[in-house]
Design a protein around this motif. Structure first.
Motif, short mmCIF file in Angstrom:
data_model
loop_
_atom_site.label_atom_id
_atom_site.label_comp_id
_atom_site.label_asym_id
_atom_site.label_seq_id
_atom_site.Cartn_x
_atom_site.Cartn_y
_atom_site.Cartn_z
N CYS A 97 0.85 -1.18 0.00
CA CYS A 97 0.00 0.00 0.00
C CYS A 97 0.89 1.24 0.00
O CYS A 97 0.60 2.24 0.63
CB CYS A 97 -0.93 -0.02 1.20
N HIS A 98 1.98 1.12 -0.68
CA HIS A 98 2.94 2.17 -1.00
C HIS A 98 4.03 2.36 0.03
O HIS A 98 3.79 2.67 1.19
CB HIS A 98 2.25 3.49 -1.35
N GLU A 99 5.23 2.17 -0.52
CA GLU A 99 6.45 2.36 0.27
C GLU A 99 6.69 3.85 0.48
O GLU A 99 6.11 4.67 -0.21
CB GLU A 99 7.63 1.72 -0.47
N SER A 100 7.59 4.16 1.39
CA SER A 100 8.03 5.55 1.53
C SER A 100 8.74 5.94 0.23
O SER A 100 9.40 5.11 -0.39
CB SER A 100 8.99 5.66 2.72
N ARG A 101 8.60 7.19 -0.18
CA ARG A 101 9.19 7.56 -1.48
C ARG A 101 10.71 7.50 -1.46
O ARG A 101 11.35 7.62 -2.48
CB ARG A 101 8.69 8.95 -1.91
N ARG A 102 11.32 7.35 -0.27
CA ARG A 102 12.77 7.28 -0.22
C ARG A 102 13.29 5.83 -0.10
O ARG A 102 14.44 5.60 0.16
CB ARG A 102 13.29 8.14 0.94
N SER A 103 12.37 4.85 -0.20
CA SER A 103 12.83 3.46 -0.16
C SER A 103 12.56 2.82 -1.51
O SER A 103 12.02 3.44 -2.42
CB SER A 103 12.08 2.71 0.94
N SER A 104 12.92 1.55 -1.63
CA SER A 104 12.64 0.87 -2.90
C SER A 104 12.26 -0.58 -2.63
O SER A 104 12.15 -0.99 -1.48
CB SER A 104 13.86 0.95 -3.82
N VAL A 105 12.09 -1.33 -3.69
CA VAL A 105 11.75 -2.75 -3.56
C VAL A 105 12.92 -3.47 -2.89
O VAL A 105 14.06 -3.22 -3.24
CB VAL A 105 11.53 -3.35 -4.98
#
Ligand code: HEC
Ligand code: HEC
Length: 382
Positions: free
Chosen positions: A111-119
């Protein structure tokens, strides 16, 4: 989808809880009426108690143990995603939508990661090791979700023997399907008496998992856990589809009308079979403001005699007869010109018939354009 247990409070949910992901479409609005319904906004016609759209369930796909999912959705549809547990009850929902173009691949983390993280890169998600799942249809062909068609039959089958007009349990909660001025009786009872918890058209902030929907609703609790009275519970045995219909209805935000089109464009809410004069007169006779949406199910066009607006009038009173006659006229009107919550509904208004024809023509032009693009041809509109 890399991991559904990431984002918007999903880290509070025990791993393994989410079994399915549901894809729901919010179809485009192509019709409107002038009569707004004075809900929490002013979009007409009336569609749901405190929301403005209809819904179409496109289907579900499995979510793997590690929280991953990989699936195909039809292109160019405005869709959103919901996470479901083993009972098909919603855990968390996206509340806006997204569109995927033909041939496009989209990725997201839960339900959406923080915009500063990734897969996460330390393992390959289980769902990515196979091909995309196709959507499992929801009890039959794709269709707009209509409360009267999808939910009322389950209530009629399992609940209305007790929860009806004139019955003790009907006073606590009336689940009868009688058609009212805007919606039906059970819909209004469930929505106005605190049995169903849904955000409707707001608030706009992101809500935590399980904070609304079937898990947070009294109705969902009774379906899952029973009435708490062994005598009643012995008599209530829901089949799988009935259970699914009711909880799914709550989880897609408790819609009512399947269609934006309206058989009664110029009447109250774009839905009342009584014209403004008749509705006003009925209000005067019964001492009830029947133009108030909260009182709209105090009229029964299905069984006029049980209408709650008549309760205070004596049967011998000429006012009673006149009021009953108005309600019967509404019943007659609905039989002649079915509303969008009734079988046999069709476009009747010239404006809507023209709008539909224009839409069809544009759609056809679009299909031809796309075929031309695929074939590498140039095509210009005439
Ligand atoms: C069940 C939780 C959940 C899942 C799973 C999820 N989202 Fe969302 N998504 C949200 C929430 C919450 C928002 C914030 C806006 C809202 O309340 O809907 C959002 C917003 C969006 C938006 C922005 C829409 C806008 O109005 O600006 C897009 C685009 C989007 N998601 C795409 C995706 C894609 C692609 C996936 C994976 C295939 C995905 N989402 C999976 C919860 C989810
Ligand atoms: C055998 C009769 C009977 C049947 C069938 C029945 N109920 Fe009930 N129900 C009752 C009675 C009696 C009450 C309690 C009324 C009261 O509190 O005065 C009740 C209360 C409830 C309540 C209120 C509980 C609360 O928290 O206030 C809900 C919700 C409910 N029923 C839902 C349903 C649903 C949904 C169905 C069908 C799936 C159903 N019932 C079938 C008899 C029945």
């Amino acid at each position: 989808m890399a991991n559904v247990y990431v984002g918007n409070g999903m880290d509070t949910i025990e791993l393994g809880t989410v079994k399915y992901l549901r894809v729901v479409e919010s179809p485009e609005k192509r019709f409107w009426t002038q009569q707004n319904w004075q809900g929490s906004g002013t979009q007409a016609p009336g569609m749901a108690y405190n929301d403005f759209n209809n819904k179409q369930i496109l289907g579900t796909v499995p979510v793997e143990e590690d929280g991953s999912a990989y699936f195909a959705v039809p292109a160019d549809r405005f869709v959103y995603f919901q996470l479901l547990d083993k009972n098909g009850m919603m855990v968390q929902s996206m509340r806006s939508g997204t569109i995927t173009r033909p041939g496009e691949t989209n990725g997201c983390v839960g339900c959406h990661e923080s915009r500063r993280s990734s897969v996460p890169t330390n393992h390959v998600a289980a769902a990515m090791r196979r091909g995309p799942s196709s959507l499992q249809p929801w009890y039959g062909a794709e269709r707009n979700f209509g409360y009267v068609v999808e939910v009322q039959p389950a209530l009629d089958k399992h609940c209305v023997s007790c929860h009806d007009y004139g019955k003790e349990a009907g006073k606590a909660l009336n689940l009868a399907g009688d058609l009212g001025v805007m919606f039906n009786t059970s819909y209004m009872e469930l929505r106005t008496r605190g049995f169903v918890s849904v955000p409707g058209a707001g608030p706009t902030n992101v809500l935590p998992p399980m904070s609304w929907g079937s898990h947070a609703s009294r109705l969902g609790k009774v379906l899952l856990e029973g009435h708490g009275d062994p005598e009643i519970d012995r008599q209530v045995k829901l089949d799988e589809e009935s259970f699914a219909s009711i909880v799914t209805w709550i989880d897609i935000n408790a819609p009512y009308y399947p269609e934006y089109a309206s058989a009664y464009r110029n009447n109250r809410y774009g839905r009342s079979p009584l014209d403004p004069g008749q509705l006003k007169r009925l209000g005067e006779l019964t001492g009830m403001n029947l133009g108030d949406q909260n009182l709209s199910s105090h009229v029964s066009f299905t069984r006029p005699e049980v209408s709650r607006c008549l309760e205070k009038l004596d049967g011998g009173d000429p006012k009673y007869r006149e009021a009953l006659d108005i309600i019967r006229a509404g019943m007659q009107m609905l039989a002649e010109r079915p509303r969008a919550d009734m079988p046999g509904f069709k476009l009747v208004d010239r404006i809507e018939i023209d709008q539909e024809a224009k839409y069809r023509a544009r759609l056809q032009a679009e299909i031809e354009m796309r075929q031309a693009i695929i074939a590498g041809e140039k095509k210009f509109e005439q």
